[in-house]
Motif scaffolding. Structure first.
Motif, PDB file in Angstrom:
ATOM      1  N   PRO A   1     -24.153 -22.121 -21.946  1.00  0.00           N
ATOM      2  CA  PRO A   1     -24.021 -23.145 -22.992  1.00  0.00           C
ATOM      3  C   PRO A   1     -23.022 -22.810 -24.104  1.00  0.00           C
ATOM      4  O   PRO A   1     -22.286 -23.683 -24.563  1.00  0.00           O
ATOM      5  CB  PRO A   1     -25.441 -23.266 -23.564  1.00  0.00           C
ATOM      6  CG  PRO A   1     -26.332 -22.782 -22.476  1.00  0.00           C
ATOM      7  CD  PRO A   1     -25.546 -21.746 -21.721  1.00  0.00           C
ATOM      8  N   ASP A   2     -22.955 -21.543 -24.544  1.00  0.00           N
ATOM      9  CA  ASP A   2     -22.035 -21.204 -25.633  1.00  0.00           C
ATOM     10  C   ASP A   2     -20.574 -21.345 -25.207  1.00  0.00           C
ATOM     11  O   ASP A   2     -19.741 -21.835 -25.971  1.00  0.00           O
ATOM     12  CB  ASP A   2     -22.321 -19.804 -26.184  1.00  0.00           C
ATOM     13  CG  ASP A   2     -22.253 -18.712 -25.129  1.00  0.00           C
ATOM     14  OD1 ASP A   2     -22.514 -19.004 -23.945  1.00  0.00           O
ATOM     15  OD2 ASP A   2     -21.938 -17.561 -25.480  1.00  0.00           O
TER      16      ASP A   2
ATOM     17  N   GLU B   1     -19.724 -25.073 -24.966  1.00  0.00           N
ATOM     18  CA  GLU B   1     -19.462 -25.663 -26.282  1.00  0.00           C
ATOM     19  C   GLU B   1     -18.046 -25.343 -26.751  1.00  0.00           C
ATOM     20  O   GLU B   1     -17.361 -26.203 -27.304  1.00  0.00           O
ATOM     21  CB  GLU B   1     -20.494 -25.179 -27.290  1.00  0.00           C
ATOM     22  CG  GLU B   1     -21.874 -25.757 -27.058  1.00  0.00           C
ATOM     23  CD  GLU B   1     -22.945 -25.110 -27.920  1.00  0.00           C
ATOM     24  OE1 GLU B   1     -22.596 -24.382 -28.882  1.00  0.00           O
ATOM     25  OE2 GLU B   1     -24.126 -25.321 -27.633  1.00  0.00           O
ATOM     26  N   GLU B   2     -17.602 -24.101 -26.556  1.00  0.00           N
ATOM     27  CA  GLU B   2     -16.233 -23.721 -26.938  1.00  0.00           C
ATOM     28  C   GLU B   2     -15.199 -24.516 -26.135  1.00  0.00           C
ATOM     29  O   GLU B   2     -14.204 -24.973 -26.675  1.00  0.00           O
ATOM     30  CB  GLU B   2     -16.009 -22.226 -26.715  1.00  0.00           C
ATOM     31  CG  GLU B   2     -16.712 -21.338 -27.708  1.00  0.00           C
ATOM     32  CD  GLU B   2     -16.443 -19.868 -27.445  1.00  0.00           C
ATOM     33  OE1 GLU B   2     -15.279 -19.518 -27.130  1.00  0.00           O
ATOM     34  OE2 GLU B   2     -17.393 -19.074 -27.553  1.00  0.00           O
TER      35      GLU B   2
END
Length: 159
Positions: free
Chosen positions: A126-127, A130-131
């Motif tokens: 997920p991180d 998002e980026e």
């Protein structure tokens, strides 16, 4: 000159010994992990029980390019955003597989597949998703869809 946004990753590959009577080895991409230098710069053997061996290949750089925006967009909207890992079996040692490149672009992965290379996917965390979404939002705008006029409404000489 401004540096491109980039991540360094490590790829984990499993090697299965003689999975069928027709294969000596079978390889599978298991994971892609953010590499902040903790893995060193050489491939590491993590496990080997005689049947399955696991190797970690650190130091692969994943750069984001503004001209690959559509490829990132297609990856993000695919339903399962992924890392695309291009890998090859080592010519000198067929019992080893080595990652060649990791990308987030659907188009770049497609180009490798068109060249008959091996490309596998690993689900994007997920991180990182998002980026990638933030980068894509900043650098890519999908072309608006144009309505195609049905041929029945065109003059015969324009059909």
């Amino acid at each position: 000159m401004r540096e491109r946004p980039a991540l360094t990753v490590a790829v984990t590959i499993d090697r299965h010994r003689a999975p069928t009577r027709w294969e000596d080895w079978r390889f599978s991409i298991v994971d892609v992990t953010i590499d902040e230098g903790q893995f060193g710069d050489q491939p590491l053997q993590l496990h080997d029980d005689g049947t399955v061996a696991r190797f970690l290949h650190p130091g692969l750089r994943v750069e984001l390019h503004t001209d690959e925006g559509e490829g990132y967009y297609l990856n993000l909207t695919s339903g399962q955003p992924s890392w695309f890992v291009w890998w090859r079996i080592d010519d000198d040692d067929p019992s080893m597989a080595r990652p060649q490149m990791v990308t987030l672009s659907y188009h770049e992965a497609g180009r490798q597949l068109d060249a008959e290379e091996r490309v596998d996917t690993v689900v994007l965390p997920p991180d990182v998703r998002e980026e990638l979404q933030a980068f894509t939002d900043a650098h890519y705008r999908p072309e608006p869809k144009r309505r195609v006029r049905p041929a029945s409404f065109k003059a015969p000489d324009q059909r």
